[in-house]
Design an enzyme around this catalytic site. Structure first.
Site, PDB file in Angstrom:
ATOM      1  N   HIS A  84       0.838  -1.204   0.000  1.00 13.11           N
ATOM      2  CA  HIS A  84       0.000   0.000   0.000  1.00 13.11           C
ATOM      3  C   HIS A  84       0.873   1.255   0.000  1.00 13.11           C
ATOM      4  O   HIS A  84       0.682   2.175  -0.804  1.00 13.11           O
ATOM      5  CB  HIS A  84      -0.899  -0.051   1.240  1.00 13.11           C
ATOM      6  CG  HIS A  84      -1.766   1.138   1.448  1.00 13.11           C
ATOM      7  ND1 HIS A  84      -3.139   1.077   1.353  1.00 13.11           N
ATOM      8  CD2 HIS A  84      -1.478   2.424   1.780  1.00 13.11           C
ATOM      9  CE1 HIS A  84      -3.650   2.265   1.604  1.00 13.11           C
ATOM     10  NE2 HIS A  84      -2.661   3.096   1.878  1.00 13.11           N
ATOM     11  N   GLU A  85       1.841   1.294   0.923  1.00 15.63           N
ATOM     12  CA  GLU A  85       2.685   2.480   1.048  1.00 15.63           C
ATOM     13  C   GLU A  85       3.607   2.654  -0.163  1.00 15.63           C
ATOM     14  O   GLU A  85       3.829   3.772  -0.635  1.00 15.63           O
ATOM     15  CB  GLU A  85       3.514   2.394   2.333  1.00 15.63           C
ATOM     16  CG  GLU A  85       2.699   2.295   3.613  1.00 15.63           C
ATOM     17  CD  GLU A  85       1.686   3.407   3.765  1.00 15.63           C
ATOM     18  OE1 GLU A  85       1.903   4.513   3.228  1.00 15.63           O
ATOM     19  OE2 GLU A  85       0.642   3.161   4.400  1.00 15.63           O
ATOM     20  N   HIS A  88       1.823   4.274  -2.953  1.00 16.68           N
ATOM     21  CA  HIS A  88       1.820   5.739  -2.787  1.00 16.68           C
ATOM     22  C   HIS A  88       3.122   6.330  -3.325  1.00 16.68           C
ATOM     23  O   HIS A  88       3.124   7.305  -4.083  1.00 16.68           O
ATOM     24  CB  HIS A  88       1.705   6.109  -1.302  1.00 16.68           C
ATOM     25  CG  HIS A  88       0.343   5.933  -0.713  1.00 16.68           C
ATOM     26  ND1 HIS A  88      -0.803   6.343  -1.329  1.00 16.68           N
ATOM     27  CD2 HIS A  88      -0.044   5.405   0.481  1.00 16.68           C
ATOM     28  CE1 HIS A  88      -1.843   6.079  -0.557  1.00 16.68           C
ATOM     29  NE2 HIS A  88      -1.396   5.497   0.547  1.00 16.68           N
ATOM     30  N   ASP A 180      -6.803   7.828   3.172  1.00 15.52           N
ATOM     31  CA  ASP A 180      -6.607   8.145   1.752  1.00 15.52           C
ATOM     32  C   ASP A 180      -7.849   8.753   1.119  1.00 15.52           C
ATOM     33  O   ASP A 180      -7.767   9.654   0.294  1.00 15.52           O
ATOM     34  CB  ASP A 180      -6.213   6.879   0.991  1.00 15.52           C
ATOM     35  CG  ASP A 180      -4.894   6.310   1.474  1.00 15.52           C
ATOM     36  OD1 ASP A 180      -3.957   7.084   1.639  1.00 15.52           O
ATOM     37  OD2 ASP A 180      -4.814   5.090   1.702  1.00 15.52           O
TER      38      ASP A 180
END
Length: 387
Positions: A84-85, A88, A180
């Site tokens: 997930h990170e 980003h 988010d």
């Protein structure tokens, strides 16, 4: 809420350059992956909490194997948070934002950057990349888990991974900062109003509502359904709700600071100044300042460069009958090279210039179009931003 983990993008504000304390376990997109000490606590607690669920998945499993399987699931969960990170970070880098670090913490993780997104579109794309990555992983785990079958422990773990990734992806799309979905809402309001500050405040207040909703689901809903909240749900609901409330409140404070930075001008943080030559007297300096309506006086070197500024208290102590024969340089404080900024700059550009100039001196001269226009003191800048 067993197995839940928060994962989110960088805040609207850039983080300090100092790296988060922890263990660096790799690098992606030029940024370190950091395991914060609190991650170890989370891994141990989640492993213990999930052990009973593993016994339910595989009744014949006993002993240390139960905890090994629970730990494998926890590692998979945090690996999903890391994906997930990284999503980003990769999207941000493609849009011109360099990630500074990817951090796994007690409640999940976060990504930090050296600067905030320049446009609402970039802000939204970077934010949505994380949840999309989790939802894609959820789909992959689901297909693999169904193929293996629920009668196999591996299949159960894959299906649990599908659930966890689906939860993380959907939960982070809730419309409130610091989630988010809040960044997407922030971007929408920013695009409509033309003000980042407005978008941040609206999304942060929505984040506070989301925090209250998390508390309600964790504590009030079980009672409304005729039951009682489990200890696990209560603890995780409380932690995540408190974290979201804290993040939303921090976003509001950061938005106020950013708004102050955006409105920063020399006129707001400095005092009007007039320039005199290095051979002038205190009386001449007083006359020039009075004619210009200036509060400060800057002394110019022979080449026209700002070389010093008059100490107001020292100049005031010079008697009127001696002011005409007292050189202004005797009541002046020397300015080192570099203590000058462009007085036409505004907002973040001015703050950045003042930051560089203040490394040389706590008092900085502002020059616009070749003319001295002001004198800026670092404490006045700090006070303006705090106000």
């Amino acid at each position: 809420m067993p197995g839940a983990a928060y994962a989110g993008p960088v805040s609207d504000q850039p983080r300090p350059a100092r790296r988060t304390s922890g263990w660096v376990v790799g690098r992606v997109a030029g940024a370190p992956i950091v395991l914060a000490p609190s991650w170890v606590v989370a891994a141990v607690v989640l492993t213990v909490v999930l052990a009973p669920a593993v016994r339910g998945w595989a009744p014949g499993m006993v002993g240390a194997r139960v905890y090994v399987v629970a730990l494998v699931f926890v590692v998979l969960l945090f690996a999903s948070v890391l994906v997930h990170e990284i999503a980003h970070g990769l999207v941000a880098r493609a849009r011109g934002q360099q990630p500074q670090e990817f951090v796994l913490t007690l409640l999940g993780g976060h990504t930090s950057f050296g600067a905030a997104a320049a446009t609402p579109g970039t802000n939204a794309l970077v934010a949505v990349a994380g949840p999309v990555a989790n939802l894609v992983l959820a789909g992959g785990f689901l297909v693999a888990g169904l193929a293996v079958g629920r009668d196999q422990l591996v299949g159960v773990l894959l299906l649990a991974g599908a659930f966890s990734n689906g939860f993380v992806g959907l939960f982070n799309l809730l419309p409130g900062l610091p989630l988010d979905g809040g960044a997407v809402l922030q971007s929408l309001v920013w695009a409509v109003t033309g003000r980042r500050h407005t978008g941040t405040v609206v999304a942060a207040w929505c984040g506070r509502l989301v925090a209250v909703g998390v508390f309600a689901v964790a504590f009030a809903l079980p009672f409304a359904l005729g039951g009682r909240p489990t200890l696990t749900d209560a603890v995780w609901g409380g932690l995540i709700g408190a974290f979201i409330w804290s993040g939303a409140s921090g976003a509001i404070r950061a938005a106020r600071t950013q708004d102050a930075v955006d409105q920063l001008t020399v006129e707001r943080v400095g005092r009007r100044a007039a320039a005199v030559g290095h051979t002038d007297s205190v009386a001449q300096a007083r006359a020039v300042a009075a004619a210009a309506g200036a509060q400060d006086v800057v002394v110019l070197a022979p080449d026209g460069r700002p070389a010093a500024y008059v100490d107001v208290a020292a100049a005031s102590s010079v008697p009127a009958d001696l002011a005409g024969t007292t050189p202004v340089t005797t009541v002046a404080v020397t300015l080192p090279g570099g203590a000058v900024v462009d007085g036409t700059l505004v907002g973040p550009a001015l703050l950045d210039a003042l930051g560089r100039a203040s490394r040389h001196s706590p008092v900085v001269v502002a020059v616009a179009h070749g003319r001295v226009v002001g004198l800026v003191r670092v404490p006045d800048v700090v006070a303006a931003l705090r106000a």
